[in-house]
Design a protein around this motif. Sequence first.
Motif, PDB file in Angstrom:
ATOM      1  N   ASN A   1       9.060 -84.141   0.839  1.00 32.92           N
ATOM      2  CA  ASN A   1       8.812 -85.220  -0.116  1.00 32.92           C
ATOM      3  C   ASN A   1       8.878 -84.661  -1.529  1.00 32.92           C
ATOM      4  OD1 ASN A   1       8.264 -87.041   1.989  1.00 32.92           O
ATOM      5  ND2 ASN A   1       6.117 -86.455   2.021  1.00 32.92           N
ATOM      6  N   SER A   2       9.569 -85.354  -2.383  1.00 34.11           N
ATOM      7  CA  SER A   2       9.617 -84.990  -3.800  1.00 34.11           C
ATOM      8  C   SER A   2      10.033 -83.540  -4.009  1.00 34.11           C
ATOM      9  CB  SER A   2       8.263 -85.242  -4.471  1.00 34.11           C
ATOM     10  OG  SER A   2       7.863 -86.578  -4.272  1.00 34.11           O
ATOM     11  N   GLY A   3      11.073 -83.117  -3.316  1.00 37.54           N
ATOM     12  CA  GLY A   3      11.551 -81.749  -3.446  1.00 37.54           C
ATOM     13  C   GLY A   3      13.049 -81.701  -3.685  1.00 37.54           C
ATOM     14  N   PHE A   4      13.510 -80.547  -4.114  1.00 36.15           N
ATOM     15  CA  PHE A   4      14.912 -80.296  -4.419  1.00 36.15           C
ATOM     16  C   PHE A   4      15.351 -79.082  -3.606  1.00 36.15           C
ATOM     17  CE2 PHE A   4      18.371 -78.689  -7.191  1.00 36.15           C
ATOM     18  CZ  PHE A   4      19.088 -79.866  -7.381  1.00 36.15           C
ATOM     19  N   PRO A   5      16.586 -79.075  -3.080  1.00 36.80           N
ATOM     20  CA  PRO A   5      17.039 -77.922  -2.288  1.00 36.80           C
ATOM     21  C   PRO A   5      17.074 -76.625  -3.102  1.00 36.80           C
ATOM     22  CG  PRO A   5      18.515 -79.801  -2.005  1.00 36.80           C
ATOM     23  CD  PRO A   5      17.580 -80.142  -3.131  1.00 36.80           C
ATOM     24  N   THR A   6      16.861 -75.520  -2.415  1.00 31.21           N
ATOM     25  CA  THR A   6      16.955 -74.207  -3.046  1.00 31.21           C
ATOM     26  C   THR A   6      18.430 -73.860  -3.285  1.00 31.21           C
ATOM     27  OG1 THR A   6      17.141 -73.013  -0.964  1.00 31.21           O
ATOM     28  CG2 THR A   6      14.895 -73.416  -1.803  1.00 31.21           C
ATOM     29  N   TYR A   7      18.640 -72.802  -4.003  1.00 33.93           N
ATOM     30  CA  TYR A   7      20.004 -72.346  -4.285  1.00 33.93           C
ATOM     31  C   TYR A   7      20.762 -72.038  -2.993  1.00 33.93           C
ATOM     32  CZ  TYR A   7      23.800 -69.500  -6.183  1.00 33.93           C
ATOM     33  OH  TYR A   7      25.041 -68.996  -6.490  1.00 33.93           O
ATOM     34  N   ASP A   8      20.130 -71.301  -2.087  1.00 33.41           N
ATOM     35  CA  ASP A   8      20.785 -70.959  -0.819  1.00 33.41           C
ATOM     36  C   ASP A   8      21.062 -72.206   0.019  1.00 33.41           C
ATOM     37  OD1 ASP A   8      20.925 -68.238  -1.357  1.00 33.41           O
ATOM     38  OD2 ASP A   8      18.959 -67.840  -0.451  1.00 33.41           O
ATOM     39  N   GLN A   9      20.120 -73.148   0.025  1.00 36.24           N
ATOM     40  CA  GLN A   9      20.353 -74.393   0.752  1.00 36.24           C
ATOM     41  C   GLN A   9      21.532 -75.154   0.148  1.00 36.24           C
ATOM     42  OE1 GLN A   9      16.391 -76.075   0.369  1.00 36.24           O
ATOM     43  NE2 GLN A   9      15.983 -75.740   2.551  1.00 36.24           N
ATOM     44  N   LEU A  10      21.600 -75.197  -1.177  1.00 35.59           N
ATOM     45  CA  LEU A  10      22.700 -75.907  -1.838  1.00 35.59           C
ATOM     46  C   LEU A  10      24.057 -75.292  -1.505  1.00 35.59           C
ATOM     47  CD1 LEU A  10      21.149 -76.662  -5.330  1.00 35.59           C
ATOM     48  CD2 LEU A  10      21.931 -78.342  -3.646  1.00 35.59           C
ATOM     49  N   LYS A  11      24.126 -73.965  -1.483  1.00 31.18           N
ATOM     50  CA  LYS A  11      25.391 -73.307  -1.128  1.00 31.18           C
ATOM     51  C   LYS A  11      25.803 -73.688   0.296  1.00 31.18           C
ATOM     52  CE  LYS A  11      24.552 -68.996  -1.884  1.00 31.18           C
ATOM     53  NZ  LYS A  11      24.613 -67.550  -2.105  1.00 31.18           N
ATOM     54  N   LEU A  12      24.841 -73.696   1.191  1.00 36.57           N
ATOM     55  CA  LEU A  12      25.132 -74.056   2.577  1.00 36.57           C
ATOM     56  C   LEU A  12      25.527 -75.534   2.701  1.00 36.57           C
ATOM     57  CD1 LEU A  12      25.264 -72.774   5.337  1.00 36.57           C
ATOM     58  CD2 LEU A  12      22.843 -73.291   5.638  1.00 36.57           C
ATOM     59  N   ILE A  13      24.801 -76.391   2.017  1.00 40.72           N
ATOM     60  CA  ILE A  13      25.115 -77.825   2.038  1.00 40.72           C
ATOM     61  C   ILE A  13      26.524 -78.061   1.497  1.00 40.72           C
ATOM     62  CG2 ILE A  13      24.504 -80.083   1.057  1.00 40.72           C
ATOM     63  CD1 ILE A  13      21.537 -79.008   1.047  1.00 40.72           C
ATOM     64  N   LYS A  14      26.873 -77.366   0.424  1.00 44.97           N
ATOM     65  CA  LYS A  14      28.224 -77.502  -0.133  1.00 44.97           C
ATOM     66  C   LYS A  14      29.272 -77.083   0.898  1.00 44.97           C
ATOM     67  CE  LYS A  14      31.360 -75.887  -3.694  1.00 44.97           C
ATOM     68  NZ  LYS A  14      31.659 -74.814  -4.636  1.00 44.97           N
ATOM     69  N   SER A  15      28.975 -76.049   1.676  1.00 43.95           N
ATOM     70  CA  SER A  15      29.941 -75.609   2.693  1.00 43.95           C
ATOM     71  C   SER A  15      30.133 -76.669   3.784  1.00 43.95           C
ATOM     72  CB  SER A  15      29.510 -74.273   3.313  1.00 43.95           C
ATOM     73  OG  SER A  15      28.437 -74.452   4.211  1.00 43.95           O
ATOM     74  N   PHE A  16      29.152 -77.540   3.974  1.00 46.64           N
ATOM     75  CA  PHE A  16      29.252 -78.608   4.968  1.00 46.64           C
ATOM     76  C   PHE A  16      30.234 -79.697   4.555  1.00 46.64           C
ATOM     77  CE2 PHE A  16      24.577 -77.950   6.491  1.00 46.64           C
ATOM     78  CZ  PHE A  16      24.908 -76.699   6.971  1.00 46.64           C
ATOM     79  N   VAL A  17      30.578 -79.743   3.292  1.00 42.72           N
ATOM     80  CA  VAL A  17      31.480 -80.781   2.782  1.00 42.72           C
ATOM     81  C   VAL A  17      32.820 -80.758   3.516  1.00 42.72           C
ATOM     82  CG1 VAL A  17      32.736 -81.530   0.713  1.00 42.72           C
ATOM     83  CG2 VAL A  17      30.325 -80.941   0.562  1.00 42.72           C
ATOM     84  N   ASN A  18      33.222 -79.578   3.984  1.00 37.94           N
ATOM     85  CA  ASN A  18      34.483 -79.448   4.720  1.00 37.94           C
ATOM     86  C   ASN A  18      34.390 -79.934   6.164  1.00 37.94           C
ATOM     87  OD1 ASN A  18      36.042 -78.294   2.648  1.00 37.94           O
ATOM     88  ND2 ASN A  18      35.061 -76.326   3.017  1.00 37.94           N
ATOM     89  N   SER A  19      33.183 -80.140   6.683  1.00 42.16           N
ATOM     90  CA  SER A  19      33.015 -80.450   8.105  1.00 42.16           C
ATOM     91  C   SER A  19      33.375 -81.889   8.473  1.00 42.16           C
ATOM     92  CB  SER A  19      31.600 -80.141   8.567  1.00 42.16           C
ATOM     93  OG  SER A  19      30.687 -81.013   7.937  1.00 42.16           O
ATOM     94  N   HIS A  20      33.261 -82.803   7.534  1.00 45.71           N
ATOM     95  CA  HIS A  20      33.557 -84.207   7.819  1.00 45.71           C
ATOM     96  C   HIS A  20      33.852 -84.909   6.495  1.00 45.71           C
ATOM     97  CE1 HIS A  20      33.055 -88.342   9.176  1.00 45.71           C
ATOM     98  NE2 HIS A  20      33.270 -87.863  10.399  1.00 45.71           N
ATOM     99  N   PRO A  21      34.836 -85.822   6.470  1.00 46.02           N
ATOM    100  CA  PRO A  21      35.181 -86.495   5.210  1.00 46.02           C
ATOM    101  C   PRO A  21      34.005 -87.223   4.543  1.00 46.02           C
ATOM    102  CG  PRO A  21      36.855 -86.919   6.875  1.00 46.02           C
ATOM    103  CD  PRO A  21      35.739 -86.187   7.559  1.00 46.02           C
ATOM    104  N   SER A  22      33.110 -87.811   5.333  1.00 48.45           N
ATOM    105  CA  SER A  22      31.993 -88.525   4.714  1.00 48.45           C
ATOM    106  C   SER A  22      30.981 -87.583   4.067  1.00 48.45           C
ATOM    107  CB  SER A  22      31.305 -89.450   5.721  1.00 48.45           C
ATOM    108  OG  SER A  22      30.642 -88.704   6.696  1.00 48.45           O
ATOM    109  N   SER A  23      31.013 -86.314   4.459  1.00 50.14           N
ATOM    110  CA  SER A  23      30.108 -85.351   3.828  1.00 50.14           C
ATOM    111  C   SER A  23      30.470 -85.141   2.358  1.00 50.14           C
ATOM    112  CB  SER A  23      30.135 -84.018   4.579  1.00 50.14           C
ATOM    113  OG  SER A  23      29.567 -84.162   5.855  1.00 50.14           O
ATOM    114  N   LYS A  24      31.737 -85.254   2.056  1.00 49.63           N
ATOM    115  CA  LYS A  24      32.213 -85.146   0.672  1.00 49.63           C
ATOM    116  C   LYS A  24      31.600 -86.263  -0.178  1.00 49.63           C
ATOM    117  CE  LYS A  24      36.791 -83.967  -0.987  1.00 49.63           C
ATOM    118  NZ  LYS A  24      38.217 -84.215  -0.853  1.00 49.63           N
ATOM    119  N   THR A  25      31.661 -87.470   0.350  1.00 45.63           N
ATOM    120  CA  THR A  25      31.097 -88.635  -0.332  1.00 45.63           C
ATOM    121  C   THR A  25      29.588 -88.476  -0.488  1.00 45.63           C
ATOM    122  OG1 THR A  25      32.794 -90.000   0.688  1.00 45.63           O
ATOM    123  CG2 THR A  25      30.903 -91.148  -0.222  1.00 45.63           C
ATOM    124  N   THR A  26      28.930 -88.072   0.591  1.00 49.31           N
ATOM    125  CA  THR A  26      27.483 -87.906   0.554  1.00 49.31           C
ATOM    126  C   THR A  26      27.083 -86.884  -0.500  1.00 49.31           C
ATOM    127  OG1 THR A  26      27.253 -88.506   2.879  1.00 49.31           O
ATOM    128  CG2 THR A  26      25.458 -87.227   1.909  1.00 49.31           C
TER     129      THR A  26
END
Length: 190
Positions: free
Chosen positions: A74-99
């Motif tokens: 609740n009321s939190g922001f991802p860490t730097y390492d989480q953000l890098k990993l989340i960004k890498s997920f963008v390639n896994s599915h087209p809707s991830s790019k939109t999300t």
Amino acid sequence: MFKTIQSNPGVITIFHNVHSQLSKSLLTKLQQSAKPYHQQVSSKHQSILSKVLHGNSDSESKSPLEKYTIEQINSGFPTYDQLKLIKSFVNSHPSSKTTFIDVFPKFIDPKVLESLNGANKYNFNISDLKIPDEMEIIELLNTDYERLLKDGWFKPPLVIDWDNSLIANNEFTLDRILKHYSAENHSNGD
């Protein structure tokens, strides 16, 4: 964040906005969908302690096995390492790019978005996504949550399925994640 032992359920994280009806709806859906499977346990695999306490079971019994564990932030922001990993997920599915771009609108150059119009708004290259450096993320983590929302740095909800490399921010994209946890897709399901 990740399963540590193969038989443990995976973790799905939700960055929850308690003021958002959509976020509340996604959290409820996650909680309802997390009801356990039942795993067949034969007497050959019954533990010694279980045999002593409950006797030797010749028939197969069922024990619950969670589909996944929910990590609610609740009321939190991802860490730097989480953000890098989340960004890498963008390639896994087209809707991830939109999300990704809907949840982190400042992580893409506005000039890139301006050059894309209408329905092609999300037809950008992954290399156009820019995560701030680690020190900037630390500053964002120390910024008041409401300020992050107001300034457009973060627009939760954000649901992350770490095991399947998927992200979601609405009912449609959450359904895509939950398909991975349906009984027909689970080898131990019944």
